[in-house]
Enzyme design. Structure first.
Site, short mmCIF file in Angstrom:
data_model
loop_
_atom_site.label_atom_id
_atom_site.label_comp_id
_atom_site.label_asym_id
_atom_site.label_seq_id
_atom_site.Cartn_x
_atom_site.Cartn_y
_atom_site.Cartn_z
N LYS A 249 0.87 -1.20 0.00
CA LYS A 249 0.00 0.00 0.00
C LYS A 249 0.89 1.24 0.00
CE LYS A 249 -3.42 2.61 2.74
NZ LYS A 249 -4.41 2.61 3.84
N ASP A 254 -2.66 10.17 3.62
CA ASP A 254 -4.08 9.82 3.69
C ASP A 254 -4.80 10.81 4.61
OD1 ASP A 254 -6.57 8.64 3.82
OD2 ASP A 254 -5.92 6.90 5.01
N LYS A 261 -10.21 12.78 8.18
CA LYS A 261 -9.71 12.35 9.49
C LYS A 261 -9.57 13.55 10.41
CE LYS A 261 -6.74 8.52 7.91
NZ LYS A 261 -7.43 7.41 8.58
N ASP A 272 1.32 6.17 5.71
CA ASP A 272 0.36 5.24 5.13
C ASP A 272 0.93 4.54 3.89
OD1 ASP A 272 -2.05 4.00 5.41
OD2 ASP A 272 -3.21 5.49 4.30
N ASP A 331 -12.29 7.23 3.37
CA ASP A 331 -11.10 6.92 4.17
C ASP A 331 -10.72 5.44 4.05
OD1 ASP A 331 -8.97 7.42 5.78
OD2 ASP A 331 -10.12 7.60 7.65
N GLU A 333 -9.63 3.88 1.60
CA GLU A 333 -9.09 4.03 0.24
C GLU A 333 -8.04 2.99 -0.11
OE1 GLU A 333 -7.89 5.49 2.86
OE2 GLU A 333 -5.78 4.98 2.54
N ARG A 335 -7.79 -0.23 0.31
CA ARG A 335 -8.27 -1.47 -0.32
C ARG A 335 -8.60 -1.25 -1.79
NH1 ARG A 335 -12.93 -1.95 4.05
NH2 ARG A 335 -11.31 -0.83 5.17
N1 BES Z 1 -4.60 4.40 6.66
C1 BES Z 1 -5.75 4.11 7.41
C2 BES Z 1 -5.52 3.01 8.45
C3 BES Z 1 -4.58 3.34 9.58
C4 BES Z 1 -5.09 3.77 10.79
C5 BES Z 1 -3.22 3.16 9.45
C6 BES Z 1 -4.22 4.04 11.85
C7 BES Z 1 -2.36 3.43 10.50
C8 BES Z 1 -2.86 3.86 11.68
C9 BES Z 1 -6.86 3.61 6.47
O1 BES Z 1 -6.87 4.13 5.20
C10 BES Z 1 -8.16 3.99 7.11
O2 BES Z 1 -8.37 5.13 7.29
N2 BES Z 1 -8.96 2.99 7.44
C11 BES Z 1 -10.22 3.21 8.07
C12 BES Z 1 -11.22 2.25 7.47
C13 BES Z 1 -12.64 2.54 7.86
C14 BES Z 1 -13.11 3.81 7.21
C15 BES Z 1 -13.49 1.38 7.39
C16 BES Z 1 -10.07 2.98 9.58
O3 BES Z 1 -9.31 2.08 9.97
O4 BES Z 1 -10.67 3.70 10.34
ZN ZN Z 2 -4.98 4.72 4.45
ZN ZN Z 3 -7.88 5.98 4.99
#
Ligand code: BES
Ligand code: ZN
Ligand code: ZN
Length: 486
Positions: A249, A254, A261, A272, A331, A333, A335
């Site tokens: 990834k 992000d 966020k 990220d 968010d 994104e 996947r």
């Molecule tokens: N990059 C984040 C995940 C992340 C969170 C990485 C904390 C490192 C530390 C990812 O893109 C994300 O924001 N995921 C969301 C998914 C949700 C919207 C289903 C999450 O984990 O809140």
């Molecule tokens: Zn992310």
């Molecule tokens: Zn994200």
């Protein structure tokens, strides 16, 4: 700098001496301390004895715990404490004594010491203009038997390449997003490819469009910093049809997009791209060590930002595989970019097995903390290979369940898939979303959201990017140790 050479306390400023808990009493100086209970030889304890001669000289004793409980990971952690002590003392020349036993051969010692010392001493302070940067420490590995010098020298060189791979990953991830964005990341990878000996191809928006990577573009076109598809190829076993595919990834930042966020969660989101850093670092180590395997790595590098061209919650987008996706949260994104990167690596690069590495879900951090990487897989033999490699490196991984019931959570009513599976089982549904694109190939999904970043120095991991799981990816493809035992 690390060199194999026998030294005495007179030739170096300090010696690092590992001590078993059960053998503390053999050491005169420490015997006194033992009575005072200042140094018992427990894993991670450090005691520094000072003798004043021409200049201050130190003997730094590091506890490695009981002999019967000895592990190479415990040894690495103990060594890291010693390395930090030497750094705090501003030591410029340090001898480290090997500790050979039934569990760790001479080569294993060279490897463990080189890894622990180099990784624990890493820091990311290049942007500080006022702090005095420490002079480099020269480290001598002492106690390598004459007959084993040549093997040890090879092991040292090999390990230095692995360590460099980890440091490449750490540096790329620690760099802020105004320095590392898709285009500059691609340039770095081109440079690394030339240095290490792997082929690099970089594709821009037009090519990405032609390939039909609509999910990747939906995320990537939100930013002024346009996306890049970075492909790395290393064919170390040209007669074989087997190709391991690594997908990282590569969100160089992000923000969450319109599902924005909060600042506190956003501020470290230049990290990220931990998955990208890891596969780039692993490729570098693999190529430098001329590993006899075929590996292709792909990074779909982009930024997730807010603009007039951003995708929005409620959008329905396409993908390279032809599946339609309902966007419920911008968010989620990673996947989307990974779905297309996985499709690309299978369809265009003809890989025969896939490992994707991603800072994918905050839920992975909640479930397993910062020490264990979450795994979703469709192949237990592949998972066993991962665990076999992890047993050597000390990095830890744990598989989450993936029964059919979880798959239902990502089916959409208006499209083939939705990009969020609800509040529950977030790491599993995120992994299974990628799984929808891997077809029947053996596949491992490594969610490193918890393990790719630490807030404080821990063992040989340093504050910020950890470089996990570069060492385990490398261990999955390397040959057996020359000692014949492992
Ligand atoms: N990059 C984040 C995940 C992340 C969170 C990485 C904390 C490192 C530390 C990812 O893109 C994300 O924001 N995921 C969301 C998914 C949700 C919207 C289903 C999450 O984990 O809140
Ligand atoms: Zn992310
Ligand atoms: Zn994200």
């Amino acid at each position: 700098m690390i060199t194999i050479k026998d030294v005495t306390l007179h030739e170096v400023e300090a010696l690092l001496i590992p001590v078993y808990e059960d053998e503390v009493s053999n050491i005169n100086k420490v015997e006194v301390l033992k009575e005072q209970k200042a140094f018992l030889g427990k894993e991670g304890e450090v005691f520094c004895a000072t003798t004043i001669e021409e200049k201050v000289r130190y003997e730094i004793f590091i506890g490695v715990g009981k002999k019967e409980d000895f592990t190479s990971e415990g040894f690495r952690r103990a060594l890291s404490e010693g390395a930090r002590k030497a750094k705090a003392l501003k030591v410029k020349t340090l001898g480290v004594q090997l500790l050979v036993n039934e569990k760790l051969c001479v080569g294993g010692n060279v490897k463990a010491i080189t890894e622990a010392m180099s990784l624990a001493l890493y820091d990311f302070i290049k942007y500080k203009t006022t702090d005095q940067h420490q002079e480099e420490m020269t480290i001598y590995l002492t106690g390598v038997p004459e007959a084993k010098r040549d093997r040890a020298q090879i092991k040292l060189q090999e390990t230095l390449h692995i360590v460099e791979g980890v440091i490449i990953a750490r540096n790329l991830v620690n760099e802020p997003s105004n320095i590392i964005y898709p285009e500059s990341l691609a340039k770095e990878v081109e440079k690394l490819g030339e240095e290490a000996g792997f082929e690099v191809e970089v594709m821009k928006e037009e090519t990405i469009k032609e390939l039909g990577m609509e999910a990747f573009l939906a995320v990537g076109m939100s930013s002024e910093n346009k996306p890049r598809l970075i492909v790395m190829r290393y064919m170390g076993e040209p007669d074989s049809q087997e190709i391991l595919g690594l997908v990282g990834k590569g969100l160089t930042y992000d923000t969450g997009g319109y599902s924005l966020k909060p600042t506190d969660s956003m501020k470290t989101m230049h990290s990220d791209m931990g998955g990208a850093g890891a596969v780039i670092g692993a490729m570098s180590a693999i190529a430098k060590n001329k590993v006899k395997r075929n590996i292709v790595a792909v990074v779909a590098a982009c930024e997730n930002t807010i603009s007039g061209s951003s995708y929005k919650p409620g959008d329905i987008i396409g993908s390279m595989a032809g599946k339609s996706i309902e966007i419920l949260n911008t968010d989620a994104e990673g996947r989307l970019t990974l779905a297309d990167a996985v499709t690309y690596i299978i369809e265009k690069e003809k890989v025969t097995e896939v490992i994707d590495v991603a800072t994918l879900t905050g839920a992975a951090l909640v479930a397993l903390g910062t020490t264990t990487t979450a795994v979703v897989t469709n192949n237990s033999a592949f998972y066993e290979r991962l665990q076999g490699a992890a047993a050597k490196t000390g990095e830890t991984f744990w598989e989450l369940p993936n029964h059919k019931d979880y798959q239902k959570l990502i089916k959409s009513e208006v499209a083939d898939l939705k990009n969020v599976g609800g509040r529950n089982a977030g790491t599993i549904t995120a992994g299974l979303f990628i799984g929808e694109f891997v077809k029947d190939l053996p596949w491992l999904h490594l969610d490193i959201a918890g393990t790719s970043w630490v807030e404080t120095n821990t063992g040989y991991l340093t504050k910020g990017a950890t470089g996990v799981p570069v060492r385990t990816l490398y261990a999955m493809v390397e040959g057996p140790c020359g000692c014949g035992k492992h």
